[in-house]
Design an enzyme around this catalytic site. Structure first.
Site, PDB file in Angstrom:
ATOM      1  N   LYS A  65       5.475  53.618 -57.954  1.00 31.14           N
ATOM      2  CA  LYS A  65       6.293  54.831 -57.883  1.00 31.14           C
ATOM      3  C   LYS A  65       6.304  55.538 -59.235  1.00 31.14           C
ATOM      4  O   LYS A  65       6.112  56.746 -59.317  1.00 31.14           O
ATOM      5  CB  LYS A  65       7.736  54.453 -57.510  1.00 31.14           C
ATOM      6  CG  LYS A  65       8.743  55.565 -57.717  1.00 31.14           C
ATOM      7  CD  LYS A  65      10.138  55.140 -57.354  1.00 31.14           C
ATOM      8  CE  LYS A  65      10.973  54.720 -58.548  1.00 31.14           C
ATOM      9  NZ  LYS A  65      11.428  55.854 -59.380  1.00 31.14           N
ATOM     10  N   ASN A  66       6.524  54.763 -60.300  1.00 32.28           N
ATOM     11  CA  ASN A  66       6.668  55.376 -61.622  1.00 32.28           C
ATOM     12  C   ASN A  66       5.364  55.949 -62.142  1.00 32.28           C
ATOM     13  O   ASN A  66       5.355  56.628 -63.153  1.00 32.28           O
ATOM     14  CB  ASN A  66       7.235  54.364 -62.623  1.00 32.28           C
ATOM     15  CG  ASN A  66       8.713  54.111 -62.368  1.00 32.28           C
ATOM     16  OD1 ASN A  66       9.393  54.955 -61.763  1.00 32.28           O
ATOM     17  ND2 ASN A  66       9.205  52.961 -62.787  1.00 32.28           N
ATOM     18  N   ARG A 122      14.702  62.076 -60.901  1.00 31.17           N
ATOM     19  CA  ARG A 122      14.499  62.388 -62.302  1.00 31.17           C
ATOM     20  C   ARG A 122      13.050  62.721 -62.646  1.00 31.17           C
ATOM     21  O   ARG A 122      12.783  63.528 -63.543  1.00 31.17           O
ATOM     22  CB  ARG A 122      14.967  61.209 -63.155  1.00 31.17           C
ATOM     23  CG  ARG A 122      14.875  61.502 -64.614  1.00 31.17           C
ATOM     24  CD  ARG A 122      15.373  60.400 -65.497  1.00 31.17           C
ATOM     25  NE  ARG A 122      14.910  60.640 -66.847  1.00 31.17           N
ATOM     26  CZ  ARG A 122      15.545  61.394 -67.724  1.00 31.17           C
ATOM     27  NH1 ARG A 122      16.685  61.955 -67.411  1.00 31.17           N
ATOM     28  NH2 ARG A 122      15.042  61.596 -68.926  1.00 31.17           N
ATOM     29  N   ASP A 138      18.849  58.280 -61.162  1.00 30.50           N
ATOM     30  CA  ASP A 138      19.629  57.048 -61.065  1.00 30.50           C
ATOM     31  C   ASP A 138      20.869  57.088 -61.935  1.00 30.50           C
ATOM     32  O   ASP A 138      20.879  57.687 -62.994  1.00 30.50           O
ATOM     33  CB  ASP A 138      18.782  55.862 -61.530  1.00 30.50           C
ATOM     34  CG  ASP A 138      17.619  55.621 -60.597  1.00 30.50           C
ATOM     35  OD1 ASP A 138      17.742  55.978 -59.419  1.00 30.50           O
ATOM     36  OD2 ASP A 138      16.617  55.081 -61.074  1.00 30.50           O
ATOM     37  N   ASP A 196      13.804  47.831 -65.791  1.00 33.54           N
ATOM     38  CA  ASP A 196      13.882  47.882 -64.328  1.00 33.54           C
ATOM     39  C   ASP A 196      14.034  46.493 -63.702  1.00 33.54           C
ATOM     40  O   ASP A 196      14.400  46.380 -62.530  1.00 33.54           O
ATOM     41  CB  ASP A 196      12.615  48.545 -63.755  1.00 33.54           C
ATOM     42  CG  ASP A 196      12.705  50.061 -63.788  1.00 33.54           C
ATOM     43  OD1 ASP A 196      13.785  50.578 -64.077  1.00 33.54           O
ATOM     44  OD2 ASP A 196      11.691  50.721 -63.500  1.00 33.54           O
TER      45      ASP A 196
HETATM   46  C1  UD1 Z   1      12.526  54.396 -68.216  1.00 32.53           C
HETATM   47  C2  UD1 Z   1      11.836  53.127 -68.700  1.00 32.53           C
HETATM   48  C3  UD1 Z   1      10.612  52.918 -67.863  1.00 32.53           C
HETATM   49  C4  UD1 Z   1      11.054  52.825 -66.408  1.00 32.53           C
HETATM   50  C5  UD1 Z   1      11.818  54.086 -65.999  1.00 32.53           C
HETATM   51  C6  UD1 Z   1      12.363  54.016 -64.583  1.00 32.53           C
HETATM   52  C7  UD1 Z   1      11.684  52.246 -70.964  1.00 32.53           C
HETATM   53  C8  UD1 Z   1      11.421  52.543 -72.386  1.00 32.53           C
HETATM   54  N1  UD1 Z   1      11.533  53.274 -70.121  1.00 32.53           N
HETATM   55  O1  UD1 Z   1      11.669  55.496 -68.372  1.00 32.53           O
HETATM   56  O2  UD1 Z   1       9.912  51.757 -68.255  1.00 32.53           O
HETATM   57  O3  UD1 Z   1       9.964  52.655 -65.587  1.00 32.53           O
HETATM   58  O4  UD1 Z   1      12.911  54.256 -66.862  1.00 32.53           O
HETATM   59  O5  UD1 Z   1      13.548  53.288 -64.513  1.00 32.53           O
HETATM   60  O6  UD1 Z   1      12.019  51.138 -70.627  1.00 32.53           O
HETATM   61  N2  UD1 Z   1      15.875  59.069 -74.506  1.00 32.53           N
HETATM   62  C9  UD1 Z   1      16.498  59.966 -75.323  1.00 32.53           C
HETATM   63  N3  UD1 Z   1      15.988  61.239 -75.410  1.00 32.53           N
HETATM   64  C10 UD1 Z   1      14.892  61.647 -74.719  1.00 32.53           C
HETATM   65  C11 UD1 Z   1      14.266  60.712 -73.869  1.00 32.53           C
HETATM   66  C12 UD1 Z   1      14.783  59.427 -73.784  1.00 32.53           C
HETATM   67  O7  UD1 Z   1      17.481  59.664 -75.992  1.00 32.53           O
HETATM   68  O8  UD1 Z   1      14.483  62.805 -74.837  1.00 32.53           O
HETATM   69  C13 UD1 Z   1      16.413  57.704 -74.401  1.00 32.53           C
HETATM   70  C14 UD1 Z   1      17.012  57.428 -73.037  1.00 32.53           C
HETATM   71  O9  UD1 Z   1      18.356  57.831 -72.938  1.00 32.53           O
HETATM   72  C15 UD1 Z   1      16.847  55.934 -72.922  1.00 32.53           C
HETATM   73  C16 UD1 Z   1      15.535  55.677 -73.647  1.00 32.53           C
HETATM   74  O10 UD1 Z   1      15.351  56.790 -74.516  1.00 32.53           O
HETATM   75  O11 UD1 Z   1      17.867  55.246 -73.583  1.00 32.53           O
HETATM   76  C17 UD1 Z   1      14.327  55.469 -72.739  1.00 32.53           C
HETATM   77  O12 UD1 Z   1      14.104  56.623 -72.006  1.00 32.53           O
HETATM   78  P1  UD1 Z   1      12.737  56.925 -71.253  1.00 32.53           P
HETATM   79  O13 UD1 Z   1      11.714  55.894 -71.539  1.00 32.53           O
HETATM   80  O14 UD1 Z   1      12.397  58.338 -71.514  1.00 32.53           O
HETATM   81  O15 UD1 Z   1      13.194  56.823 -69.768  1.00 32.53           O
HETATM   82  P2  UD1 Z   1      12.290  56.959 -68.529  1.00 32.53           P
HETATM   83  O16 UD1 Z   1      11.112  57.830 -68.759  1.00 32.53           O
HETATM   84  O17 UD1 Z   1      13.221  57.275 -67.421  1.00 32.53           O
END
Ligand code: UD1
Length: 421
Positions: free
Chosen positions: A27-28, A97, A121, A310
């Site tokens: 999915k991701n 998202r 989520d 995850d």
């Molecule tokens: C995250 C997971 C990914 C997982 C996905 C779905 C990590 C590093 N990433 O990806 O493996 O498959 O969720 O659940 O484990 N952040 C900021 N500012 C930004 C972007 C991110 O502060 O502009 C922070 C977020 O709040 C969070 C962290 O960075 O604490 C990780 O975020 P990110 O990797 O971008 O999240 P996803 O892409 O959703």
């Protein structure tokens, strides 16, 4: 797949899971590949696509942007027009998202993007500041206005050096998909290294992009004038494979996971081995066997190649019934522990302090009504229900549908007592 927001799973615990499962595309990854198809005019084909609700949402979003999306079996074809529209509305973005992933491709291709701030989520604040700052260093003007991220680069983007404060998956994806059409060279330091991100990079290379360093902390992108459509097979889902691995370990079962990539989950498999599982490679995946109650193990989640956030609900679920005491630390999303309250309704002995959970393992949980708050929490509660005495209902089945195609059917085939109602 017919899914209603009132659907729930009913599980009778106590069964050992045994048999074989096949893992679909991730999915991701697939959602990001679909968004990236916007980068080239014409028909891109994506294969090994899972049958999950989020793929429908991304299809709707791309359709609204002017694309024509067709599904046949596990293949999705996206026909992208010369001039896609540039606005991703809140009603779709709030459901998923990954919609934010159209931001980079639209700015690069169309010179403008308006993308609603996402929901997704309920697992933390998940900011967008790295996405916005990164696009600005590539020469875009970006700001937040009336609940939308608005980014403009009418004269195109220009390559630059970007260093991320944290290896964010979403930010690396958006910046990589923007930089592929920028003028000159872009480096992204402290980039995410997740297999899904590598899959996206390979998709872009298939479209004619020039990218080096995928899977390492520094990605170098040399911009090209134009990309062409491609045909790509999605990487298999490491989180689903991990879910089945935990299902085997928790129920003292034996599951062969076809399509599971052990090389994408080394830390997790080491942890399962420490808990007492036997993990062996098979021709097209791996097998997890457990012959006794798991031993408690300490884990901290980290960006890849660390233990995936995850998988947090599964490791907590396993430790809840393990022999001994453990500490599980969440370093990526502060609100993941919301799930712990539901697990405690099943009798789990857990104390949360900040981003640490302290868990005293007990031999068996006890069935109760609980509620899924996100995809992985939902699947985690279903696994916990399998090792609970009596009956458990897990409300919010639609959350689980977002990540697990035919979850109930697959569980039943492995010997679980699960119905959907
Ligand atoms: C995250 C997971 C990914 C997982 C996905 C779905 C990590 C590093 N990433 O990806 O493996 O498959 O969720 O659940 O484990 N952040 C900021 N500012 C930004 C972007 C991110 O502060 O502009 C922070 C977020 O709040 C969070 C962290 O960075 O604490 C990780 O975020 P990110 O990797 O971008 O999240 P996803 O892409 O959703």
């Amino acid at each position: 797949m017919a899914s209603s927001s009132h659907d729930r799973f009913r599980i009778t615990g106590g069964c050992r899971l045994e048999g074989e499962v096949s893992v679909t595309g991730a999915k991701n990854s697939v959602l990001k590949l679909m968004a990236a198809s916007l980068l080239a005019v014409g028909k891109s084909t994506i294969r090994n696509v899972p049958e999950i609700a989020d793929v429908e949402i991304m299809s709707d979003l791309l359709t609204r942007l002017g694309c024509s999306v067709t599904h046949q079996g596990d293949t999705v074809t996206i026909d992208v027009p010369k001039q896609p529209l540039h606005r991703a509305d809140y009603d779709l973005v709030r459901k998923m998202r990954a919609s934010i992933n159209v931001l980079g491709p639209l700015v690069a291709r169309v010179g403008r993007a308006e993308v609603a701030l996402p929901g997704g989520d309920a697992i933390g604040s998940r900011g967008l500041d790295f996405h916005i700052k990164g696009l600005e260093s590539l020469g875009a003007k970006a700001h937040v206005e009336h609940g939308y991220v608005v980014a403009e680069a009418p004269h195109g983007l220009v390559g630059t050096s970007i260093e991320l404060d944290f290896p964010s998956v979403g930010a690396t994806e958006n910046l990589m998909t923007a930089a592929v059409l920028a003028q000159g060279v872009t480096t992204i330091d402290n980039a995410a290294r997740e297999p899904d991100l590598v899959d996206l990079g390979e998709f872009l290379i298939g479209m004619g992009a020039k990218i080096d360093g995928l899977g390492s902390p520094t990605i170098t992108i040399t911009g090209v004038k134009e990309l062409h459509p491609t045909d790509h097979i999605t990487v298999t889902d490491r989180i689903i494979a991990g879910t089945w691995a935990f299902a085997a370990a928790m129920t003292q079962g034996d599951i062969t996971i076809h399509g599971g990539r052990a090389d994408h989950m080394e830390v997790m498999l080491e942890k399962l081995t420490s808990a007492g599982a036997i993990v062996t490679s098979t021709q097209d995946g791996f097998r997890v066997q457990m012959s006794h109650r798991p031993k408690a193990i300490d884990v901290a989640t980290l960006p890849y190649p660390g233990f995936a956030t995850d998988l947090l609900p599964f490791i907590i679920g396993m430790n809840a019934i393990a022999d001994g005491h453990s500490i599980v630390t969440e370093n990526v999303f502060e609100s993941r522990f919301m799930f712990v309250n539901e697990l405690m309704r099943l009798g789990a002995q857990i104390t949360v302090d900040g981003h640490h959970a302290s868990i005293d393992g007990i031999p068996q949980l006890s069935g109760a009504p609980v509620e899924a708050t996100d995809i992985r929490a939902g699947a985690g509660l279903v696994l916990a229900a399998l090792v609970s005495e009596g009956e458990t209902t897990v409300d919010g089945a639609f959350h689980i549908d977002r990540g697990y195609p035919n979850f109930a059917e697959q569980l039943v085939a492995l010997g679980a007592k699960v119905t959907r109602e």
